[in-house]
Write a protein that holds these residues in place. Structure first.
Motif, short mmCIF file in Angstrom:
data_model
loop_
_atom_site.label_atom_id
_atom_site.label_comp_id
_atom_site.label_asym_id
_atom_site.label_seq_id
_atom_site.Cartn_x
_atom_site.Cartn_y
_atom_site.Cartn_z
N ASN A 156 0.81 -1.21 0.00
CA ASN A 156 0.00 0.00 0.00
C ASN A 156 0.85 1.27 0.00
N ALA A 157 2.18 1.10 0.07
CA ALA A 157 3.10 2.25 -0.03
C ALA A 157 3.72 2.33 -1.42
N ASP A 158 3.20 1.54 -2.36
CA ASP A 158 3.69 1.49 -3.74
C ASP A 158 5.06 0.84 -3.86
N ASP A 159 5.48 0.09 -2.85
CA ASP A 159 6.71 -0.69 -2.96
C ASP A 159 6.40 -1.99 -3.68
N THR A 160 7.39 -2.51 -4.41
CA THR A 160 7.25 -3.78 -5.10
C THR A 160 8.46 -4.65 -4.78
N PHE A 161 8.21 -5.91 -4.43
CA PHE A 161 9.27 -6.83 -4.07
C PHE A 161 9.15 -8.10 -4.92
N ASN A 162 10.26 -8.49 -5.54
CA ASN A 162 10.30 -9.69 -6.37
C ASN A 162 11.17 -10.73 -5.67
N GLY A 163 10.68 -11.95 -5.62
CA GLY A 163 11.50 -12.99 -5.02
C GLY A 163 10.74 -14.27 -4.77
#
Length: 200
Positions: A156-163
């Motif tokens: 909801n903070a516009d962060d994106t995490f790939n893994g």
């Protein structure tokens, strides 16, 4: 012999025909045509009333279910800056499932959905059916973690995490981040807006 007079109000005819001859047939045809017009008007009024009733009984969950059954592409707007395009494939108690144009399966929290846009000229969805829901977002993500799939998590903070999805606790998601460092990241479940699972 005298000719019997028709009763008062009887249609006037021609000749000796007390039933009015061709004038009566013309009247019957006119009355039948008027009846058909009246019935068509009543049918349209009934249809408008049913559509109005269906619209009044519509819930967001029932609209999602209706759109899912149509198997048509939609565009999901969320409270973050991300949008997701694809076909609705699942509906849980607090999330919806989408198969995106790239073939990924996307889970999106219903509380984060701000709008669902259909294709141009798509028929309006206003189902009033009762939708029984028994799958929750947290439980679904926890079940996915057993296979350790590669995912993309949006917050909801516009962060994106790939893994790699490694674990899901009571209120936290653990990812092993892609890259040389292979570091871990811990995301509160309450902050997760959407989660995409890459299809192998």
């Amino acid at each position: 012999m005298s000719t019997a007079e028709p009763p008062p109000g009887w249609p006037e005819g021609t000749g000796d025909d007390p039933f009015g001859g061709p004038d009566l047939m013309a009247s019957l045809m006119r009355w039948a045509a008027e009846a058909r017009v009246d019935e068509a008007a009543r049918a349209r009024a009934r249809e408008r009333w049913l559509q109005h009733q269906a619209a009044e009984e519509t819930t967001f969950a029932s609209v999602v279910a209706d759109l899912s059954e149509r198997d048509r592409p939609v565009l999901i707007h969320t409270s973050s800056s991300r949008r997701h395009r694809g076909r609705l494939i699942a509906l849980g108690a607090d999330f919806l499932g989408l198969r995106t144009d790239t073939g990924a399966d996307q889970l999106v929290r219903l509380s984060a959905v701000t709008a669902i846009r259909t294709q141009p000229r798509e028929q309006q969805a206003h189902s009033g059916r009762l939708v029984e829901l028994d799958l929750f977002f947290a439980d679904t993500v926890a079940a996915l973690a057993a296979d350790r799939p590669r995912v993309v998590i949006g917050t909801n903070a516009d962060d994106t995490f790939n893994g790699e999805l490694r674990a899901v606790g009571q209120d936290v998601v653990t990812l092993l981040i892609d890259g040389d460092t292979r570091s871990s990241v811990y995301v509160p479940l309450s902050a997760v807006v959407d989660l995409a699972v890459a299809r192998v």
